[in-house]
Design a protein around this motif. Structure first.
Motif, short mmCIF file in Angstrom:
data_model
loop_
_atom_site.label_atom_id
_atom_site.label_comp_id
_atom_site.label_asym_id
_atom_site.label_seq_id
_atom_site.Cartn_x
_atom_site.Cartn_y
_atom_site.Cartn_z
N MET A 112 40.30 103.14 28.24
CA MET A 112 40.36 101.95 28.77
C MET A 112 40.20 100.96 27.76
O MET A 112 39.11 100.89 27.13
N SER A 113 40.91 99.92 27.47
CA SER A 113 40.54 98.83 26.46
C SER A 113 41.07 97.43 27.08
O SER A 113 42.08 96.88 26.89
N PRO A 114 40.09 96.83 27.99
CA PRO A 114 40.48 95.62 28.58
C PRO A 114 40.51 94.36 27.62
O PRO A 114 39.86 94.25 27.02
N THR A 115 41.51 93.70 27.95
CA THR A 115 41.91 92.56 26.98
C THR A 115 40.97 91.48 27.49
O THR A 115 40.92 91.08 28.46
N VAL A 116 40.14 90.80 26.63
CA VAL A 116 39.17 89.57 26.84
C VAL A 116 40.20 88.48 26.66
O VAL A 116 39.99 87.44 27.76
N PHE A 117 40.86 87.95 25.84
CA PHE A 117 41.66 86.98 25.50
C PHE A 117 42.57 87.17 24.39
O PHE A 117 42.41 88.08 23.78
N ARG A 118 43.81 86.39 24.29
CA ARG A 118 44.68 86.46 23.13
C ARG A 118 44.87 85.01 22.67
O ARG A 118 44.72 84.05 23.28
N LEU A 119 44.77 85.01 21.36
CA LEU A 119 44.96 83.65 20.78
C LEU A 119 45.51 83.77 19.45
O LEU A 119 45.10 84.51 18.65
N LYS A 120 46.27 82.82 18.96
CA LYS A 120 47.01 82.80 17.61
C LYS A 120 47.37 84.03 16.99
O LYS A 120 47.35 84.64 16.04
N GLY A 121 47.82 84.99 18.06
CA GLY A 121 48.63 86.33 17.69
C GLY A 121 47.50 87.39 17.81
O GLY A 121 47.72 88.49 17.20
N TYR A 122 46.31 87.14 17.70
CA TYR A 122 45.09 88.07 18.08
C TYR A 122 44.96 88.49 19.25
O TYR A 122 45.11 87.77 20.37
N ARG A 123 44.52 89.78 19.54
CA ARG A 123 44.26 90.52 20.92
C ARG A 123 42.87 90.62 20.71
O ARG A 123 42.33 91.56 20.14
N PHE A 124 42.13 90.07 21.49
CA PHE A 124 40.44 90.50 21.54
C PHE A 124 40.08 91.39 22.64
O PHE A 124 40.47 90.96 23.96
N TYR A 125 39.54 92.35 22.50
CA TYR A 125 39.34 93.58 23.62
C TYR A 125 38.11 94.36 23.30
O TYR A 125 37.49 94.49 22.32
N PHE A 126 37.66 95.14 24.36
CA PHE A 126 36.68 96.04 24.25
C PHE A 126 37.27 97.43 24.22
O PHE A 126 38.35 97.86 25.20
N LEU A 127 36.58 98.36 23.85
CA LEU A 127 36.92 99.87 24.11
C LEU A 127 35.75 100.27 24.98
O LEU A 127 34.49 99.96 24.94
N SER A 128 36.04 101.06 26.03
CA SER A 128 35.15 101.10 27.24
C SER A 128 34.17 102.27 27.03
O SER A 128 33.18 102.00 27.57
N ASN A 129 34.42 103.13 26.20
CA ASN A 129 33.50 104.25 25.89
C ASN A 129 32.89 104.15 24.43
O ASN A 129 32.75 105.08 23.55
N GLU A 130 32.09 103.24 24.23
CA GLU A 130 31.45 102.69 22.79
C GLU A 130 30.00 102.57 23.07
O GLU A 130 29.43 102.49 23.98
N GLU A 131 29.27 102.41 21.69
CA GLU A 131 28.05 102.09 21.55
C GLU A 131 27.76 100.77 22.68
O GLU A 131 28.62 99.91 23.12
N GLU A 132 26.32 100.71 22.73
CA GLU A 132 25.68 99.52 23.74
C GLU A 132 25.68 98.20 22.98
O GLU A 132 25.61 97.08 23.77
N ARG A 133 25.71 98.10 21.80
CA ARG A 133 25.47 96.90 21.13
C ARG A 133 26.76 96.21 21.20
O ARG A 133 27.77 96.76 20.94
N LYS A 134 26.66 94.91 21.61
CA LYS A 134 27.78 94.12 21.86
C LYS A 134 28.54 93.82 20.71
O LYS A 134 28.23 93.43 19.60
N HIS A 135 29.93 93.92 21.07
CA HIS A 135 30.77 93.80 19.89
C HIS A 135 32.37 93.58 20.52
O HIS A 135 32.46 93.71 21.81
#
Length: 80
Positions: free
Chosen positions: A1-24
């Motif tokens: 699962m990789s939920p999109t946080v937002f899209r802007l200027k042709g970029y998709r900003f998203y999270f991967l759900s099964n990753e490390e705890e440090r915010k990225h």
């Protein structure tokens, strides 16, 4: 699962759900992709096929939206 946080200027900003705890945040566009640490400061972690101009643009966007990214991180990962 990789939920999109937002899209802007042709970029998709998203999270991967099964990753490390440090915010990225992951970012993708037609030219490539990157990963930025969000805390303690927004900084580049890794990238693929993006030039320095694109990376700088993405970093500035992430810095501007840092509070939104952190808010969405907490909301998304509190469901784990």
């Amino acid at each position: 699962m990789s939920p999109t946080v937002f899209r802007l200027k042709g970029y998709r900003f998203y999270f991967l759900s099964n990753e490390e705890e440090r915010k990225h945040i992951h970012v993708e566009c037609e030219e490539g992709e990157a990963k930025f640490w969000i805390e303690p400061i927004v900084s580049l972690s890794t990238y693929y096929k993006l030039n320095s101009k694109k990376l700088n643009e993405i970093q500035k966007i992430a810095e501007k939206h840092k509070d939104e990214i952190i808010k969405e991180w907490k909301r998304h990962f509190s469901k784990r």
